[in-house]
Design a protein around this motif. Structure first.
Motif, PDB file in Angstrom:
ATOM      1  N   ALA A  44      64.749  25.432  19.894  1.00 58.15           N
ATOM      2  CA  ALA A  44      65.414  24.467  19.115  1.00 58.15           C
ATOM      3  C   ALA A  44      65.783  25.018  17.711  1.00 58.15           C
ATOM      4  O   ALA A  44      66.826  24.669  17.244  1.00 58.15           O
ATOM      5  CB  ALA A  44      64.484  23.136  19.232  1.00 58.15           C
ATOM      6  N   ASP A  45      64.753  25.569  17.218  1.00 58.09           N
ATOM      7  CA  ASP A  45      65.123  26.366  16.019  1.00 58.09           C
ATOM      8  C   ASP A  45      66.460  27.046  15.966  1.00 58.09           C
ATOM      9  O   ASP A  45      67.151  27.451  15.146  1.00 58.09           O
ATOM     10  CB  ASP A  45      63.859  27.278  15.493  1.00 58.09           C
ATOM     11  CG  ASP A  45      62.931  26.211  15.092  1.00 58.09           C
ATOM     12  OD1 ASP A  45      63.107  25.197  14.755  1.00 58.09           O
ATOM     13  OD2 ASP A  45      61.744  26.991  14.806  1.00 58.09           O
ATOM     14  N   ARG A  46      66.388  28.010  17.288  1.00 60.02           N
ATOM     15  CA  ARG A  46      67.560  28.853  17.384  1.00 60.02           C
ATOM     16  C   ARG A  46      68.873  28.029  17.960  1.00 60.02           C
ATOM     17  O   ARG A  46      70.033  28.437  17.399  1.00 60.02           O
ATOM     18  CB  ARG A  46      67.157  30.057  18.438  1.00 60.02           C
ATOM     19  CG  ARG A  46      68.172  30.902  18.999  1.00 60.02           C
ATOM     20  CD  ARG A  46      67.711  31.655  19.972  1.00 60.02           C
ATOM     21  NE  ARG A  46      66.367  32.557  19.352  1.00 60.02           N
ATOM     22  CZ  ARG A  46      66.406  33.536  18.760  1.00 60.02           C
ATOM     23  NH1 ARG A  46      67.650  34.092  18.558  1.00 60.02           N
ATOM     24  NH2 ARG A  46      65.316  34.209  18.413  1.00 60.02           N
ATOM     25  N   LEU A  47      68.639  27.264  18.866  1.00 57.60           N
ATOM     26  CA  LEU A  47      70.094  26.716  19.680  1.00 57.60           C
ATOM     27  C   LEU A  47      70.496  25.266  18.871  1.00 57.60           C
ATOM     28  O   LEU A  47      71.755  24.687  19.051  1.00 57.60           O
ATOM     29  CB  LEU A  47      69.581  26.359  21.055  1.00 57.60           C
ATOM     30  CG  LEU A  47      69.438  27.650  21.802  1.00 57.60           C
ATOM     31  CD1 LEU A  47      69.024  27.299  23.332  1.00 57.60           C
ATOM     32  CD2 LEU A  47      70.249  28.695  21.865  1.00 57.60           C
ATOM     33  N   GLY A  48      69.628  24.664  18.112  1.00 59.16           N
ATOM     34  CA  GLY A  48      69.781  23.314  17.511  1.00 59.16           C
ATOM     35  C   GLY A  48      68.967  22.389  17.750  1.00 59.16           C
ATOM     36  O   GLY A  48      68.604  22.318  19.139  1.00 59.16           O
TER      37      GLY A  48
END
Length: 519
Positions: free
Chosen positions: A73-77
């Motif tokens: 989630a931190d990386r992809l949104g």
């Protein structure tokens, strides 16, 4: 992309409501399902091991992928991953409601958990990102956290109502419209956000975590069925041991691993994590075994079993409030040790109960259990986060959350294995030869497989005694877990260790003495 600080107060509250409601849906599904297990066992002809897999397939995926989901989630949104989680959870729930047999139900539960693992950590990240004011964020986090207690308290009764009125499949039906509604609201109100510096992907660590948890869980659940000395079970335990050693070795070599093994150099953090695993082992194992006992041995309906569990589930949030106040004044050691002692007392009372009703004693044991869990939980979170410097608080909190899921996973596996082994040895020879070792088949035979009323009563009586007797060993094991909580609280999270942790939190430069180095 909308800035979190620019959101109106009404929209921030909408985001909090969406995240909290999705979390409530996720957790009430798990607690409600426990009440439906005996009914599910009769309709799908499932044994104890199959029931364990129905519950633990979800817990296994959740515990294995929780850290990875937060990192993704931190990386992809965060909104994107949260939305995918809602759709996956809803699709898995729909398939669970249509499952034609127990094997497909187990597979669909794993799919449902794939969505569920994207809801809990990501919803917390969204709330932390949207509420930028410290005081407002603290209140929002309080609301988000209260959902756990509310879902735990409501789950058994809601499950009993649904199963009594519509059957066990309806527990999964209700998730579909709720999940789709939450998905639409998420697309409308939740802003997209990402971490400016997401953690790198740790594929080797993730694979080792899956192998470790799957091998260990499978060996514990299948041990009573296949024999503890069988090559398959021995091989599974050996595989788990090798994966555990390899995981530590691999993660220590990575600068930013999936699992921060270095955190466990801190005695307070290690103690809090171990207490989290032990206490949630007691809670999840109790809910699994006691539901079978109430409905199969004591003759309660699903609704009556859900109501009977209310003293335990309602006591948890009450004790958590008390624990938080005592924690602020006197530190974590005493309140955590008291909680562990109450767990020992509750398990001891339950282990001594016979096949008779004993409703008052039963309710008293439930209250002790709920009070013990409520006292233990806040110190576990507090110590787990405060033992690390502020820059590591987010990762430490995630590891603490995983420890609770591990407790849930191992509780169902261990309590269920002890229950299944005791049930097999406690059945009369005639019933055992009829294939009446699993609780689900036992209930099916006693309800429909005997023609004469007198014979039915005899089978039901023998079955009641066998199932109630089979709960002795799991509750003794639960008492040992509670005692471990007491010992860990005193030895690993004592006043001196907690004071050192507090100094490290105030001065991150001191963190290298007992904890991992900063990033």
């Amino acid at each position: 992309m909308t800035s979190a600080s620019a959101l109106s107060r009404r929209r921030r509250l909408a985001v909090l409501g969406i995240c909290s409601f999705s979390l409530f849906m996720n957790y009430i599904d798990s607690t409600a399902l426990n009440v439906a297990l005996p009914t599910l066992a009769r309709e799908l002809h499932a044994g104890v091991a199959s029931l364990q897999w129905v519950v633990d397939a979800y817990m296994l995926v959740l515990a294995s992928l929780l850290l990875a989901a937060g990192s993704a989630a931190d990386r992809l949104g965060r909104r994107r991953v949260f939305s995918i989680g809602l759709l996956t959870f809803s699709a898995g729930s729909l398939l669970c409601s249509l499952a034609p047999n127990v094997a497909s139900l187990i597979a669909f539960r794993a799919l449902q958990a794939l969505g569920g693992c994207m809801l809990t950590p990501v919803s917390l990240s969204i709330v932390r990102n949207v509420f930028t004011d410290p005081a407002e964020r603290a209140r929002a986090m309080g609301v988000w956290s209260a959902v756990f207690g509310l879902a735990t308290a409501c789950g058994p009764i809601v499950g009993g109502l649904i199963v009594s009125g519509f059957g066990w499949r309806a527990i999964f039906w209700v998730n579909v419209p709720v999940g789709l509604t939450a998905f639409v609201l998420t697309r409308l109100f939740v802003p997209e956000s990402r971490s400016p510096r997401p953690r790198p992907v740790d594929l080797s660590g993730q694979l080792l975590v899956i192998v470790l948890l799957a091998s260990l869980t499978g060996a514990i659940i299948e041990g009573p069925v296949r024999g503890w000395s069988s090559p398959l079970i021995a091989g599974a335990f050996a595989c788990a041991a090798v994966a555990a050693v390899a995981l530590v070795a691999v993660e220590l070599r990575r600068a930013e691993p999936l699992l921060e093994v270095r955190f466990f150099r801190s005695r307070p953090f290690a103690g809090a994590t171990a207490v989290g695993v032990a206490s949630f082992t007691v809670l999840s194992g109790f809910l699994f075994v006691n539901t079978l006992d109430l409905q199969l041995a004591r003759g309660d309906s699903a609704l009556a079993a859900g109501v009977a569990l209310l003293p335990a589930t309602a006591a948890i949030p009450v004790a958590a409030v008390i624990s938080g106040r005592v924690l602020a004044r006197r530190g974590p050691t005493g309140v955590m040790a008291a909680g562990g002692a109450l767990l020992v007392a509750a398990m001891g009372v339950l282990a001594r109960l016979g096949p008779g009703p004993g409703r008052g004693t039963l309710a008293g044991a439930y209250v002790l259990l709920g009070l013990g869990m409520g006292l233990v939980s806040p110190p576990v979170t507090n110590i787990g986060v405060n033992a690390m410097p502020p820059s590591q608080a987010g990762v430490a909190s995630a590891v603490t959350s995983v420890s609770r899921q591990l407790g849930n996973l191992f509780g169902v596996a261990a309590f269920g294995a002890l229950f299944a082994s005791s049930l097999r040895s406690g059945l009369p020879a005639g019933l055992a030869s009829a294939g009446l070792t699993p609780a689900g088949r036992a209930a099916r035979l006693s309800g429909a497989g005997v023609g004469l009323a007198g014979a039915h009563a005899a089978v039901a009586g023998a079955l009641r005694d066998a199932i109630t007797g089979a709960t002795h060993a799991p509750y003794v094991f639960g008492a040992a877990c509670g005692a471990a909580c007491v010992l860990l609280a005193v030895s690993l999270t004592g006043r001196r260790a907690h004071a050192a942790a507090s100094r490290r939190q105030r001065d991150p430069a001191l963190s290298g003495a007992a904890g991992p180095p900063g990033p």
